[in-house]
Each structure stands twice: as C-alpha cells, then as structure tokens.
Design an enzyme around this catalytic site. Structure first.
Site, PDB file in Angstrom:
ATOM      1  N   ASP A  43       0.780  -1.256   0.000  1.00 20.20           N
ATOM      2  CA  ASP A  43       0.000   0.000   0.000  1.00 20.20           C
ATOM      3  C   ASP A  43       0.805   1.298   0.000  1.00 20.20           C
ATOM      4  O   ASP A  43       1.789   1.425   0.736  1.00 20.20           O
ATOM      5  CB  ASP A  43      -0.849   0.102   1.276  1.00 20.20           C
ATOM      6  CG  ASP A  43      -1.618  -1.135   1.598  1.00 20.20           C
ATOM      7  OD1 ASP A  43      -1.543  -2.111   0.859  1.00 20.20           O
ATOM      8  OD2 ASP A  43      -2.309  -1.117   2.635  1.00 20.20           O
ATOM      9  N   GLU A 225     -10.649  -2.170   4.377  1.00 20.53           N
ATOM     10  CA  GLU A 225      -9.299  -1.660   4.663  1.00 20.53           C
ATOM     11  C   GLU A 225      -9.132  -0.267   4.053  1.00 20.53           C
ATOM     12  O   GLU A 225      -9.894   0.144   3.172  1.00 20.53           O
ATOM     13  CB  GLU A 225      -8.234  -2.592   4.047  1.00 20.53           C
ATOM     14  CG  GLU A 225      -8.304  -4.031   4.556  1.00 20.53           C
ATOM     15  CD  GLU A 225      -7.189  -4.920   4.001  1.00 20.53           C
ATOM     16  OE1 GLU A 225      -6.655  -5.716   4.774  1.00 20.53           O
ATOM     17  OE2 GLU A 225      -6.868  -4.833   2.806  1.00 20.53           O
TER      18      GLU A 225
HETATM   19  C1  FRU Z   1      -3.973  -3.522   2.724  1.00 22.79           C
HETATM   20  C2  FRU Z   1      -3.355  -3.973   4.038  1.00 22.79           C
HETATM   21  C3  FRU Z   1      -3.703  -2.994   5.135  1.00 22.79           C
HETATM   22  C4  FRU Z   1      -2.587  -3.195   6.108  1.00 22.79           C
HETATM   23  C5  FRU Z   1      -1.415  -3.446   5.203  1.00 22.79           C
HETATM   24  C6  FRU Z   1      -0.404  -4.410   5.753  1.00 22.79           C
HETATM   25  O1  FRU Z   1      -3.321  -4.002   1.612  1.00 22.79           O
HETATM   26  O2  FRU Z   1      -3.782  -5.264   4.340  1.00 22.79           O
HETATM   27  O3  FRU Z   1      -4.983  -3.182   5.679  1.00 22.79           O
HETATM   28  O4  FRU Z   1      -2.388  -2.084   6.929  1.00 22.79           O
HETATM   29  O5  FRU Z   1      -1.931  -3.958   3.998  1.00 22.79           O
HETATM   30  O6  FRU Z   1       0.752  -4.436   4.972  1.00 22.79           O
END
Ligand code: FRU
Length: 505
Positions: A43, A225
């Site tokens: 992300d 998310e």
């Molecule tokens: C989304 C996610 C978020 C989390 C991160 C962990 O892709 O699952 O919810 O904070 O990636 O790397």
C-alpha cells in the site's frame, strides 16, 4: 479493410527505446510508475504534499520480495512523475509492525510536536503486534503517531503510543486523517472489520469516537481496509467521497476499492444512495488513497497489484509498483454522483513523438515494430461519435496477447489477459476482466497508459477505469486495432520517456 500506418509516422512510436543507462531496465520494470529499487512493497501510505514535494510512503519489507515485518518506505517527487527513493522512514518497534496510515501537516502545531517555529509532519499509522496475532488475541492492531521536523527525513515516535487503543476488534487499522475546519478538529477514518469508524481529535493524540458507517452498505465480500474521506466540488456544491478498499470481493476477484458519495458533518457520513461503485474495476489497483495538503485538488494513487497473487508475480528483484497518480473529479449520471479518475496532467511532460490522426475510417489497422519491441511506455488516446465494438490487441511473436476493448452487446469494457504471457503462477490470473460502461453518453473516449507490465484504461472521461498487470515472455511488438463500425474521431499516440532516464545506479 487493412490499414498500415506509414512507417514514418510509426517510427517515433515503435522503435525500441535505447537506454544508455542500466538503471531500472530489468524485465517487467515499470518505466513510468514508481516501484522500489528492490524488495517488497504494498500500500501507499502517508501521502502528503509539503513545500513543493510530494511524499509517497509505502508498506515496505526491506529483507525480502514477499510480505514481512512492515516498515514505511519513502519516495519523493516534485512533479508526481519522477520519484526518488529515500531512506526508510519508519521501522517496526516494540508495539509491532508499521501498517498502513496517513500523514498530515500540523500547521498550527495542535500536537505540540513543532519546535522553534518548525511545522511538524505527523504520521498516523497502525502498529500491528505479530505476537498478539499469534496468540489469537483480538486487540493487536492499535493506532500510533510519529512526527518529523525535517520534511519526512527523520521521525520520532510519540512516547504516548498507541494513541488509539483497540476495543477488541481484530481488524482495526489504516487510519486516514484530515483537518475538518468547521469544528477545528482532526478526523480519522479507520477501517474496523466490516465498517468505517470515524474518530475526532483536537491534538492528534487523544481520539473520540464519532460514528460508524457501512456495516449494511456497499460490497462486503472481504474485510474493509484503507479508507479515505474528502470533499470534491460539483457545480459549486460540496460532495463527500468515502473510499473503502476490500479484500477479497472485488468486481474482478480479489482486492479492489469501492467508494460512496454523500454528506459528512464532521461526525457522520450519510451516503446519497446504496449502489456499490468502484474507483477502478480492474484487479490491480488496491489500497489507494489521496494526497493530503493539496487544497481542493484530490490526487489518488493505488498499489498496482492484488493480494490474490502479489507475492508470486514473476518479478525477481522487487515486487509491485504503484498506479500513475490520478486526479479525482465528479460526474452526475441519472441523478447519482460518480467519481472520475484521470491520469494527472503532469504525466504529459513525458510525451515524446506526438501522432495525431483525425476522422479515421479505417476499421482494422496495425502498428508493427521493426525492432520487435514496442516502445512502451505509451499513451494512447482516442474518441468516437459511435458506441460500437472495438478491440486493441497487443501481441508478440510467441502468440501472446493482451486485448482491451468494448463489447456493445453486454455494454462492457474488458481487458483480456488470458493469453498475455506468464499467467499460471496463480489459477485466476488468466482472466477476461470486465467493467460495465457507466456513461450514458453517445460518444466515447478512452486513454490507455501502457507500461512494461501494466495497462491502465480510463474510459468516458475517467468514469469506468480498469488497471491490470501482465507478464509477456517477450515484449509485445504489435498493436492491432479492430472494429466493424467504430469510427475514430481523433486519435493520439505518445511514446513516453522513461522516468528513470538519466539516472545512474
Ligand atoms: C492492505 C493492508 C492494510 C494493512 C497493510 C499491511 O493491503 O492489508 O490493511 O495495513 O496492507 O501491509
């Protein structure tokens, strides 16, 4: 009819790009998208604009090309196009890994972190405790903050972390914070399992719950998310947009990002309708959010992969890239508001060799490269007065092809990557990906941005968009445009300069 472009027209477009440098030239290395020099990325995080610099932090694991203990990597750009990777910003600590989150510029020093007139950049992120997770507890994700007084170069974690403790919700993460002037408070949108919870704070350190949204709204094929909430203007009216990524449950499988339009009063988000809408209908635009501190302009960028296969895609040195930055806007169709995404105009600075053609009656035409390699990246833009079937096929001599097009009968745009090259690393990767055409307009336009291993399609002024990655065993060398009745009003090709050109190792 078969129509071959005169070679002269073609040469600027289709000659293999000569790169004198050896930087970022590996197979599948994106040439106009940010990817880390090496190792794992997911992300985008903490995107904030400050003192002429766009900061892009990102989920990063510097010891491997698969996901692991998360850090915040860091890259900067002054133009949203050329990126400079910076030293790691945040390392895991005693409270856990550093998961996704946001960053703000605390101009009035509400946090008290500012010193000697220096304005703090404050990061708000999730501390994910892997021990608590292993022990099966339900409170191992908590929100913490850190600040920087040197424009994101070095960071100090707040001693009072975590600032928002988990009330017993397993998935409790990805805080996105913005300043809400009307109540002089910071607002945090937090993903809490199957809904978004809004909190507010006067100082970024102590948070009060406002309301919850979404348990019964939108798509719920997976966990919620990476939310974001921001206002956009439509004919002078303020419309609030709430972005929510879900994994799995996307329209083409796996991860995807939905959005809602509505009102927000600093406490409660109220949607205008109950439709499920997607920022991008393709499988490879996830966890995207907008830059903070950019005024009314809202610039979005997502992670160009999908949790279904992100850890096993066939790149060796690094894994994953980001999408191009996209300007968000609004359109109204049948009384409902839709978010539009368009590649930021800053990308135009990469355009070389401009080919413009008008009123093309040719229904089949090919672009073939003399050197056997299409000079990607390219940007391809066209419009038509007619809504008819068409397809654009990229292919190579190994009979691999990627097809993008429109099917009138189903009213679907599609990207077909079933025979695009390496597809067997995951059973669902080989797919014909579709997206309903949302526009009711009687003409059509499309922008395609094609890089070494990705295609981004923006149709109808950014109303219906699809992003997909692909891995041909040798570069595509032809483009074939095919249709029966489609007529192109205007067509533009741009070969694009690599953003890494001129860089040394
Ligand atoms: C989304 C996610 C978020 C989390 C991160 C962990 O892709 O699952 O919810 O904070 O990636 O790397």
């Amino acid at each position: 009819m078969k129509f071959l472009f005169p070679f002269l027209l073609l040469s600027g477009f289709a000659t293999a790009q000569k790169t004198s440098h050896q930087f970022y030239t590996e197979t599948y290395r994106p040439q106009i998208h940010f990817s880390p020099k090496q190792h794992w990325m997911n992300d985008p995080n903490g995107m904030v604009f400050y003192k002429g610099v766009y900061h892009l932090f990102f989920q990063y694991y510097p010891d491997s090309t698969v996901w692991g203990p998360m850090h915040w990597g860091h890259a900067t750009s002054t133009d949203l196009v050329h990126w400079q990777q910076q030293p790691i910003a945040l390392y895991p600590d005693s409270l856990g890994y550093i998961f996704s989150g946001s960053a703000v510029i605390d101009k009035t020093n509400t946090s008290g972190f500012g010193k000697n007139g220096k304005i703090p950049m404050v990061a708000i992120f999730t501390n994910h405790d892997p021990v608590g997770e292993k022990e099966g507890r339900n409170n191992y994700q908590n929100q913490s903050i850190a600040f920087s007084l040197d424009e994101g170069k070095t960071w100090v974690k707040y001693k009072g972390n975590p600032v928002l403790k988990n009330p017993g919700i397993k998935d409790f993460r990805d805080p996105k914070v913005h300043w809400y002037p009307a109540s002089k408070k910071w607002i945090m949108a937090l993903a809490t399992l199957d809904r978004i919870t809004f909190y507010s704070s006067k100082n970024l350190k102590s948070w009060t719950k406002g309301s919850e949204f979404g348990q019964q709204k939108g798509a719920h094929g997976g966990v919620w998310e990476c939310p974001d909430i921001f206002p956009l203007k439509y004919n002078g009216k303020t419309i609030w947009v709430l972005i929510v990524s879900i994994n799995p449950g996307g329209p083409n499988g796996g991860s995807a990002t939905q959005y809602f339009t509505g009102t927000f009063n600093g406490k409660t988000f109220t949607p205008f309708d109950n439709d499920t809408k997607w920022i991008d209908y393709g499988p490879d635009d996830y966890a995207g959010v907008t830059w903070s501190n950019t005024g009314e302009r809202k610039i979005f960028l997502g992670w160009m992969s999908n949790w279904q296969y992100a850890t096993i895609v066939p790149t060796k040195k690094w894994r994953s890239a980001m999408t191009v930055p996209r300007d968000l806007g609004l359109e109204k169709i049948g009384g409902k508001y839709y978010v539009t995404s368009k590649p930021v105009k800053e990308l135009n600075e990469l355009n070389v060799s401009d080919i413009k053609l008008q009123n093309l009656k040719a229904h089949h035409f090919a672009l073939t490269s003399k050197t056997g390699e299409l000079s990607v990246p390219v940007r391809f833009k066209f419009s038509s007065d007619k809504i008819e079937d068409f397809s654009i096929t990229l292919s190579n001599s190994n009979h691999e092809k990627l097809i993008v097009g429109y099917d009138k009968e189903t009213n679907n745009y599609y990207i077909d990557r079933t025979s695009s090259g390496k597809t067997t690393f995951e059973k669902d990767f080989s797919a014909r990906l579709t997206a309903k055409r949302l526009s009711h307009s009687t003409d059509m336009d499309m922008i395609l941005i094609i890089d070494k291993a990705s295609i981004e399609m923006f149709a109808d002024k950014g109303l219906t968009n699809m992003t997909a990655i692909f891995f041909p065993t040798q570069p595509y060398s032809n483009i074939l445009f095919d249709s029966n009745n489609f007529e192109i009003k205007e067509l533009q090709f741009h070969k694009m300069k690599s953003i890494w050109e001129g860089k040394s190792k």
